[in-house]
Design a protein around this motif. Structure first.
Motif: not given
Length: 832
Positions: A185-190, A212-216, A230-234, A290-297
């Motif tokens: 699972r991947m949480l996406v903020m942008a 892919a999980i989205y949140t407002h 929600n056991r997000v990996l990325i 569950s969470t092990w990676a953070v992508l930032v840009g």
């Protein structure tokens, strides 16, 4: 067939029932599977065909990230059309201007607007059943147009082709094999209206089988709970969110104990190993394992924040890119990249530096043109895109971004200064929430000027003096302004709007003042219940307790709020404050003034009531396998030894896929959950959880003066071991714990469990949040009181009625009216 985005759409069914796109609300997560996403993409294509959309037509999109947005985008690709996403908060004037520029054929929106030709809800309405054939397109055809500016100048559209987008997805296709075996699972903020959100939140994950999980919502309490539950990996986000999360984590008591915060521990630690120990253990207590990676840009990550997130033990992956390069130019792999670097070029791209240090990029991901302009043009130099960013390359060809070329400050002494370097120093100083540095003209000379966003009590002069001690002579701040609003105006990627800030400080109109605060009397006179609760939350969060008589009104006693009303009220307060508030001690006697004091306190206190939480060990995979073996013979034997069971309405369960909420009416005793279990078909009872009434464990949770120690021990054993052995369970809540119970129920549903619940409207909230159906279950027994007769078998009927589907468009009053008809007795065992 040429490789285009249509190939991604056609590949969706290969992942079957796996979750594809999910929207997380305040309490729960609503998923769409890959199969459903494909069906609704075809449905969206049919709706667009009805609107006359064909090859090359432009379709405007306006809405926050959601599964519906994704379905309409894929439908647009099937029609061979071009998507034009706009920010959700784009003003109507800008929407109209861009619609005219691109000559939009259709407008897809999540809001009901006069100009919107298709609403997201059209996917739920009865519509065309036949899917139109996909309109053929080629790799070099336009797929999407991003507008990167336009609020203060003429907007300019970046045209990206099918080939541009696929060039970014192909390097990640090596992960398709492993992801077929293990779901991630991947949480996406942008937002999708920006290239980063589109590529990292839609194109890449849905082409390789990620969920892919989205949140407002972006406040720290919500995000940390989402990552854990929600056991997000990325976790894919922007630097501003990581900064706020880092500040939140460092301000908390270390692991929830003692006066020392995590920040105190990190400052005292002398070695890297101890810093990592403190940060790792504290972070895992907050987000789980569950969470092990953070992508930032999307913007440079400050050095202090980069250090903190590396210390936590997470894999911090920084990237660099622009809209014109389809979001990604380079990626810094955590085990190989240098500190502060944004890594090496990805996917066959070439990067070089111009004579003035500007970064130039060439590759298959680079846009061919701006909309309405020819290929190449002033944006290119010898086939390389001019990025407008200043950078440097080290000996290992790793890229470091120094700042924007157009934001460089040329001082009156002739020195070139980059504002980002000064901002990095300012933002490390205690008391500074954020800063923006730019050149300001004074008497014909340009000076370094800082706009400061400060915490309460911070002194601007002291902060500037501390920063200047760390800066070179030409970088030193010569003037400053304390920003008067709670936050800078920001883009949807949470970058400060520099031009707006600079113009405001230079004498342009100041930021708009906040809307006048309603009085409590005005709030209480609002007729609509939901609007009244929203305004009450705004009043509590912003008005000071002043002792007026109205503030002594009780939330329940005088204002008539139910436990579910307080759930909504606390969610709104949590959004405004950014702090976790799901365990505020709000009881039936709490007044408005008391809640104001709790919300405004430095740290929101937890409820002082001791109440054991439902154990989590029953959710472990080995226990799930054990239950498949032991539950049918043991529980089935118990039911059939004491009852003659008649099951009706099984036809209503045909084709129904878990998770489901089985909402029972006619509930009499604790044995009823076993009756529902025994009546269910085997495929629907493999993963079941039960909402357990508090009265079942009264002797343990609230022992009376006459309760014997043996009784308390036996009931405690049942609470902690016996019941959890057969079912994961949610303990029905006190008034003060309603929100926690609802979140526990949503968490179990996200783990694939169906729920058995009795007597309560909270099931409606859970069903709406998680997008699962409610199956009404009616129980009938021979006349008796208390528990079933022991001397003889009782005649029992279990009747399953037609499911109630609570999708995103179901009005809450309508759903509650249906549940009112189901639950006739007013004895709430579940929050309600």
């Amino acid at each position: 067939m040429p490789r285009t985005l249509q190939t991604i759409v056609e590949g969706l069914p290969a992942f079957g029932s796996r979750p594809a796109a999910g929207l997380r609300g305040d309490l729960g997560l609503r998923w769409w599977s890959y199969e459903r996403l494909y069906r609704d993409a075809c449905r969206a294509a049919a709706l667009l065909a009805q609107a006359g959309v064909g090859k090359g037509d432009r379709v405007l999109f306006r809405g926050q990230n959601s599964p519906e947005w994704v379905a309409f985008f894929f439908g647009t690709m099937l029609r061979g059309a071009v998507a034009v996403p706009l920010d959700f908060d784009s003003p109507p004037e800008l929407v109209a201007r861009i619609a005219a520029i691109v000559e939009a054929k259709a407008f897809v929106s999540s809001e009901r607007e006069e100009t919107a030709s298709i609403h997201f809800d059209a996917l739920y309405a009865q519509g065309p059943e036949e899917r139109p054939a996909a309109v053929p397109v080629g790799p070099d055809d336009a797929a999407i147009i991003f507008y990167t500016s336009g609020t203060t100048a003429t907007p300019r559209g970046v045209v990206l082709t099918h080939a541009n987008v696929l060039a970014q997805t192909l390097p990640f296709h090596r992960w398709r094999g492993p992801l077929r075996i293990k779901q991630a699972r991947m949480l996406v903020m942008a937002p999708f209206s920006h290239a980063q959100g589109f590529v990292l939140g839609l194109a890449i994950p849905l082409s390789i089988g990620l969920s892919a999980i989205y949140t407002h919502l972006a406040h720290p309490g919500h995000l940390l709970r989402l990552l854990r539950d929600n056991r997000v990996l990325i976790f894919s986000t922007v630097p501003r969110v990581l900064h706020v999360l880092a500040m939140h984590l460092q301000s908390q008591p270390y692991r929830g104990k003692g006066p020392e915060t995590l920040g105190d521990k990190l400052r005292k630690a002398r070695t890297w190993a101890m810093k990592r120990h403190y940060a790792f253990t504290h972070l895992r207590a907050e987000i789980g394992y569950s969470t092990w990676a953070v992508l930032v840009g999307g913007a440079p990550l400050p050095e202090e924040d980069e250090f903190f997130w590396r210390v936590t033990g997470l894999l911090l992956i920084q990237g660099y890119g622009l809209t014109e390069t389809t979001a990604i130019v380079s990626v810094n792999f955590p085990l190989l990249g240098g500190f502060g670097s944004v890594g090496k070029p990805l996917g066959g791209q070439e990067v070089r530096l111009a004579g003035d240090g500007e970064i130039l990029v060439r590759g298959p991901n680079v846009m061919p043109r701006y909309y309405g302009e020819g290929a190449g043009g002033e944006a290119f130099e010898e086939g390389f895109l001019r990025t407008g960013d200043i950078g440097r390359l080290d000996a290992r060809n790793r890229l470091f971004v120094l700042g924007r070329k157009k934001e460089a400050i040329v001082t009156g002494e002739g020195f070139t200064v980059h504002g980002s370097d000064i901002e990095e120093v300012l933002n490390r100083i205690d008391g500074v929430n954020d800063s923006v540095v730019f050149g300001r003209n004074r008497d014909g000379h340009t000076q370094v000027h800082a706009a400061l966003l400060l915490r309460d009590g911070a002194d601007a002069a002291t902060i500037v003096a501390a920063a200047n001690q760390q800066l070179l002579a030409q970088q030193r701040i010569q003037s400053w302004t304390v920003w008067p609003e709670p936050d800078f105006p920001r883009t949807t990627l949470l970058k400060p709007r520099r031009q707006v800030i600079a113009e405001s400080i230079a004498g342009e109109p100041p930021p708009p003042a906040a809307a006048a605060l309603r009085t409590l009397d005005e709030v209480l006179q609002i007729d609509d219940a939901r609007t009244r609760i929203a305004e009450l939350a705004h009043y509590i969060a912003n008005a000071h307790p002043n002792g007026e008589p109205r503030q002594r009104l009780g939330l329940v006693r005088d204002l008539g709020l139910s436990s579910l009303d307080t759930v909504e009220l606390v969610a709104l307060l949590e959004r405004q404050s950014g702090r976790r508030m799901d365990r505020l001690p709000i009881g039936e006697s709490t007044t408005v003034a008391e809640l104001q004091s709790l919300v405004r306190s430095p740290a929101a206190p937890l409820s002082p009531l001791y109440e054991p939480a439902s154990p989590r060990w029953p959710e472990l995979p080995p226990l799930q396998l054990l239950r498949r073996v032991i539950n049918p013979p043991i529980l089935g034997a118990m039911v059939h030894a004491r009852t003659r069971l008649e099951v009706r309405g099984l036809e209503h369960l045909a084709g129904l896929e878990p998770p489901v909420i089985f909402a029972g009416a006619g509930h009499q005793h604790g044995f009823d959950a076993l009756l529902v279990y025994a009546a269910l078909p085997p495929r629907l009872r493999r993963r079941l959880a039960v909402v357990t009434s508090r009265w079942v464990f009264t002797h343990y949770l609230e022992p009376g003066a006459q309760t014997k120690l043996v009784e308390r021990l036996l009931v405690g054993l049942g609470f902690h071991f016996l019941v959890p052995l057969f079912f994961p369970n949610v303990l029905s809540a006190r008034f003060t714990r309603s929100r926690e119970s609802l979140m526990d129920a949503c968490r179990l549903i996200d783990r694939g469990h169906s729920l058995i619940a009795f007597e309560g409207k909270g099931v409606g909230i859970v069903a709406r949040e998680c997008g699962v159906p409610i199956v009404p279950v009616r129980l009938g027994t021979t006349p008796s009181t208390g528990f079933l007769p022991r001397a003889r078998r009782a005649d029992v009927s279990v009747t399953f009625e037609a499911p109630l589907f609570a999708d995103a468009r179901t009005p809450e009053p309508e759903l509650m009216e249906r549940l009112d008809r189901l639950f006739e007795r007013d004895v709430p065992a579940f929050p309600g």
